[in-house]
Design a protein around this motif. Sequence first.
Motif, PDB file in Angstrom:
ATOM      1  N   ALA A  78      17.775  16.218  81.517  1.00 50.90           N
ATOM      2  CA  ALA A  78      19.093  15.917  82.087  1.00 50.90           C
ATOM      3  C   ALA A  78      19.342  16.568  83.441  1.00 50.90           C
ATOM      4  O   ALA A  78      19.913  15.949  84.341  1.00 50.90           O
ATOM      5  N   VAL A  79      18.948  17.836  83.598  1.00 58.54           N
ATOM      6  CA  VAL A  79      19.237  18.511  84.866  1.00 58.54           C
ATOM      7  C   VAL A  79      17.968  19.091  85.480  1.00 58.54           C
ATOM      8  O   VAL A  79      17.003  19.385  84.781  1.00 58.54           O
ATOM      9  N   VAL A  80      18.012  19.247  86.784  1.00 52.34           N
ATOM     10  CA  VAL A  80      16.927  19.919  87.502  1.00 52.34           C
ATOM     11  C   VAL A  80      17.168  21.418  87.372  1.00 52.34           C
ATOM     12  O   VAL A  80      18.272  21.895  87.652  1.00 52.34           O
ATOM     13  N   GLU A  81      16.154  22.150  86.915  1.00 58.03           N
ATOM     14  CA  GLU A  81      16.291  23.603  86.772  1.00 58.03           C
ATOM     15  C   GLU A  81      16.184  24.286  88.129  1.00 58.03           C
ATOM     16  O   GLU A  81      15.524  23.790  89.033  1.00 58.03           O
ATOM     17  N   GLY A  82      16.800  25.458  88.229  1.00 62.02           N
ATOM     18  CA  GLY A  82      16.674  26.242  89.452  1.00 62.02           C
ATOM     19  C   GLY A  82      17.882  26.067  90.361  1.00 62.02           C
ATOM     20  O   GLY A  82      18.925  25.599  89.917  1.00 62.02           O
ATOM     21  N   PRO A  83      17.742  26.450  91.635  1.00 61.41           N
ATOM     22  CA  PRO A  83      18.873  26.349  92.555  1.00 61.41           C
ATOM     23  C   PRO A  83      19.256  24.902  92.825  1.00 61.41           C
ATOM     24  O   PRO A  83      18.462  23.996  92.574  1.00 61.41           O
ATOM     25  N   ARG A  85      19.518  22.055  98.697  1.00 59.26           N
ATOM     26  CA  ARG A  85      19.966  22.751  99.899  1.00 59.26           C
ATOM     27  C   ARG A  85      19.206  22.239 101.115  1.00 59.26           C
ATOM     28  O   ARG A  85      18.177  21.590 100.979  1.00 59.26           O
ATOM     29  N   GLN A  86      19.735  22.587 102.321  1.00 57.74           N
ATOM     30  CA  GLN A  86      19.023  22.322 103.568  1.00 57.74           C
ATOM     31  C   GLN A  86      17.728  23.116 103.591  1.00 57.74           C
ATOM     32  O   GLN A  86      16.678  22.624 103.953  1.00 57.74           O
ATOM     33  N   CYS A  87      17.859  24.411 103.253  1.00 61.93           N
ATOM     34  CA  CYS A  87      16.732  25.346 103.243  1.00 61.93           C
ATOM     35  C   CYS A  87      16.387  25.661 101.796  1.00 61.93           C
ATOM     36  O   CYS A  87      17.026  26.515 101.188  1.00 61.93           O
ATOM     37  N   PRO A  88      15.404  24.991 101.227  1.00 66.45           N
ATOM     38  CA  PRO A  88      15.085  25.205  99.812  1.00 66.45           C
ATOM     39  C   PRO A  88      14.717  26.669  99.526  1.00 66.45           C
ATOM     40  O   PRO A  88      14.074  27.315 100.359  1.00 66.45           O
ATOM     41  N   ILE A  89      15.166  27.180  98.384  1.00 64.04           N
ATOM     42  CA  ILE A  89      14.771  28.526  97.961  1.00 64.04           C
ATOM     43  C   ILE A  89      14.118  28.464  96.585  1.00 64.04           C
ATOM     44  O   ILE A  89      14.367  27.544  95.802  1.00 64.04           O
ATOM     45  N   LEU A  90      13.292  29.428  96.302  1.00 70.27           N
ATOM     46  CA  LEU A  90      12.625  29.592  95.007  1.00 70.27           C
ATOM     47  C   LEU A  90      11.981  28.297  94.528  1.00 70.27           C
ATOM     48  O   LEU A  90      11.171  27.712  95.238  1.00 70.27           O
ATOM     49  N   LEU A  91      12.444  27.827  93.389  1.00 65.58           N
ATOM     50  CA  LEU A  91      11.730  26.770  92.692  1.00 65.58           C
ATOM     51  C   LEU A  91      12.708  25.873  91.965  1.00 65.58           C
ATOM     52  O   LEU A  91      13.599  26.366  91.260  1.00 65.58           O
ATOM     53  N   ARG A  92      12.571  24.549  92.171  1.00 63.46           N
ATOM     54  CA  ARG A  92      13.377  23.598  91.389  1.00 63.46           C
ATOM     55  C   ARG A  92      12.394  22.781  90.553  1.00 63.46           C
ATOM     56  O   ARG A  92      11.356  22.352  91.050  1.00 63.46           O
ATOM     57  N   GLN A  93      12.719  22.570  89.291  1.00 59.41           N
ATOM     58  CA  GLN A  93      11.787  21.867  88.391  1.00 59.41           C
ATOM     59  C   GLN A  93      12.507  20.879  87.482  1.00 59.41           C
ATOM     60  O   GLN A  93      13.644  21.101  87.087  1.00 59.41           O
ATOM     61  N   THR A  94      11.798  19.816  87.153  1.00 63.51           N
ATOM     62  CA  THR A  94      12.297  18.919  86.117  1.00 63.51           C
ATOM     63  C   THR A  94      11.092  18.431  85.308  1.00 63.51           C
ATOM     64  O   THR A  94       9.958  18.508  85.773  1.00 63.51           O
ATOM     65  N   SER A  95      11.343  17.973  84.091  1.00 65.08           N
ATOM     66  CA  SER A  95      10.208  17.565  83.250  1.00 65.08           C
ATOM     67  C   SER A  95      10.560  16.326  82.458  1.00 65.08           C
ATOM     68  O   SER A  95      11.729  15.933  82.379  1.00 65.08           O
ATOM     69  N   PHE A  96       9.559  15.678  81.886  1.00 63.25           N
ATOM     70  CA  PHE A  96       9.845  14.605  80.920  1.00 63.25           C
ATOM     71  C   PHE A  96       9.194  14.947  79.599  1.00 63.25           C
ATOM     72  O   PHE A  96       8.235  15.711  79.541  1.00 63.25           O
ATOM     73  N   ASN A 136      27.005  17.092  80.145  1.00 63.94           N
ATOM     74  CA  ASN A 136      27.705  17.925  81.138  1.00 63.94           C
ATOM     75  C   ASN A 136      26.917  18.042  82.455  1.00 63.94           C
ATOM     76  O   ASN A 136      27.251  18.879  83.298  1.00 63.94           O
ATOM     77  N   ALA A 137      25.889  17.216  82.620  1.00 64.98           N
ATOM     78  CA  ALA A 137      24.999  17.348  83.788  1.00 64.98           C
ATOM     79  C   ALA A 137      25.741  17.252  85.129  1.00 64.98           C
ATOM     80  O   ALA A 137      25.515  18.068  86.027  1.00 64.98           O
ATOM     81  N   ALA A 138      26.680  16.290  85.231  1.00 64.01           N
ATOM     82  CA  ALA A 138      27.381  16.104  86.512  1.00 64.01           C
ATOM     83  C   ALA A 138      28.229  17.345  86.816  1.00 64.01           C
ATOM     84  O   ALA A 138      28.263  17.833  87.947  1.00 64.01           O
ATOM     85  N   ARG A 139      28.892  17.863  85.789  1.00 64.65           N
ATOM     86  CA  ARG A 139      29.737  19.047  85.992  1.00 64.65           C
ATOM     87  C   ARG A 139      28.859  20.256  86.349  1.00 64.65           C
ATOM     88  O   ARG A 139      29.204  21.056  87.219  1.00 64.65           O
ATOM     89  N   TYR A 140      27.718  20.354  85.682  1.00 66.83           N
ATOM     90  CA  TYR A 140      26.796  21.473  85.973  1.00 66.83           C
ATOM     91  C   TYR A 140      26.355  21.428  87.440  1.00 66.83           C
ATOM     92  O   TYR A 140      26.405  22.440  88.146  1.00 66.83           O
ATOM     93  N   ASN A 141      25.972  20.242  87.909  1.00 65.82           N
ATOM     94  CA  ASN A 141      25.524  20.117  89.302  1.00 65.82           C
ATOM     95  C   ASN A 141      26.633  20.485  90.281  1.00 65.82           C
ATOM     96  O   ASN A 141      26.394  21.159  91.287  1.00 65.82           O
ATOM     97  N   ALA A 142      27.869  20.066  89.958  1.00 67.84           N
ATOM     98  CA  ALA A 142      29.008  20.380  90.836  1.00 67.84           C
ATOM     99  C   ALA A 142      29.258  21.888  90.848  1.00 67.84           C
ATOM    100  O   ALA A 142      29.488  22.488  91.907  1.00 67.84           O
ATOM    101  N   LEU A 143      29.185  22.507  89.671  1.00 67.43           N
ATOM    102  CA  LEU A 143      29.403  23.961  89.592  1.00 67.43           C
ATOM    103  C   LEU A 143      28.330  24.717  90.362  1.00 67.43           C
ATOM    104  O   LEU A 143      28.616  25.685  91.073  1.00 67.43           O
ATOM    105  N   MET A 144      27.098  24.272  90.224  1.00 71.12           N
ATOM    106  CA  MET A 144      25.999  24.930  90.937  1.00 71.12           C
ATOM    107  C   MET A 144      26.208  24.835  92.452  1.00 71.12           C
ATOM    108  O   MET A 144      26.066  25.828  93.163  1.00 71.12           O
ATOM    109  N   SER A 145      26.563  23.646  92.946  1.00 68.05           N
ATOM    110  CA  SER A 145      26.767  23.487  94.387  1.00 68.05           C
ATOM    111  C   SER A 145      27.900  24.394  94.853  1.00 68.05           C
ATOM    112  O   SER A 145      27.801  25.039  95.897  1.00 68.05           O
TER     113      SER A 145
END
Length: 460
Positions: free
Chosen positions: A250-255, A258-269, A329-338
């Motif tokens: 459902a969601v991409v893990e990590g930050p 962003r314009q300047c990516p940091i650390l690591l973003r991951q998703t899986s199936f 809650n994926a959409a709300r999670y993404n909004a909160l993260m941003s």
Amino acid sequence: MTEQRFVSPDLIRQRFSKAMSDMYREEVPLYGALMGLVEQTNRDVLAREPDIARQLDSTGEIQRLDMERHGAIRVGTAQELATLARLFAVMGMQPVGYYDLTPAGVPVHSTAFRAVHETALQVSPFRVFTSLLRLELIEDSELRAFAQSVLDQRSIFTPTALRLIAQAESAGGLDEVEAAEFVLQALETFRWHHSATVTAAQYQTLSAQHRLIADVVAFKGPHINHLTPRTLDIDIVQAQMPAHGITPKAVVEGPPRRQCPILLRQTSFKALDEPIAFTDQSDSRGSHSARFGEIEQRGAALTPKGRALYDRLLNAARDELGEFPNEANAARYNALMSRHFGEFPDSIEGMREQDLAYFRYVVTEKGHAAQGVAGASLQEHLREGHVKAEPLVYEDFLPVSAAGIFQSNLGDAAQTHYGEHSNRQAFEQALGRSTIDELGLYAETQQRSIDECLALLSHR
Ligand code: OOG
Ligand code: NI
């Protein structure tokens, strides 16, 4: 003199990484589809965003992008982990970092085997996230003893692999013929097996305790459970996966993005159900799901200060969400993260000024042309444009993300609460050595680049 005949460990790792990818592509056709999607996305991003292409070209990341991947395995005993450490050492891979997954209800702790020096990483950044099952967390003593006895009976390395590891250790390396044989033999440890080492009923008992325990204990070896390519735009791949017959978590893990990516973003199936023959069956009537797909996007390595800020913002967003991120809650999670990550400077300069990320410093054309600048400080050189800073790419993993990846593949039923937590000491004892602090590695790489810049400019 004798060293001349040895193949460099970096080249052995590069060949092994390729062999592993070829094997996995054959074993899991969906991996091939994912690779195609990632390659296409990376080509599109490079064509559309000349700035990204220039930056990756300048850091050298462009050359390693296509061969960049990480795998993951899970082992059952200290002996297996210690021998793996020796096997990976032949390929120049060291255990970096310690990850405790028990807070997420996964009874393992882990490290990542990888190259540690920037020049070695440039030859092959191949990494293996390696977890050790914590049998002591199984409360049922009878089941614990059974699991232990099954594990004690298996040998996950071929006799030739063991011989070549010992040979590399005593001679100081492997020659061309030995290295080629080593790659083939080492690969055997990570292969998928269609038959289990236990009966169907025993598998059920292990699985009922925790699906991960069955995955580690019931098979001949630590099959590679995913192989993750690096993408330049994870949101595009995530969005396009369904059209390619792949359903992402459902969601991409990590930050957040962003314009300047940091650390690591991951998703899986999700892992696929695969036919398995148990020892009391003559055919593959049973099934087991372990192997899944994952993609990742890597950004800047953060300093302790940057990492503390990342952890604080991630926790704040998750606390406000109030539950595990999921489909609903994926959409709300993404909004909160941003919103929360609005506090994290999103430019190279901003991150550098606040000491949030690690950088590699390089002398610019202007710096090469400059005269009479010897003795100036790094800050002065930066101000004058003689030197520029490029973020160091994060080579490691994130425990909260790893937990999310484990969870999405094990299913919610696997959320157990363990009383006992982090035990780095026990892990290192099993490993037979200490794990390396990743932050120290980034600091060293950064310092080497500063020293190099100042040495170059001191002659001007
Ligand atoms: C490993 C899960 C963690 C990552 O990239 O963080 C992981 C596993 O499922 O064995 O692969
Ligand atoms: Ni992974």
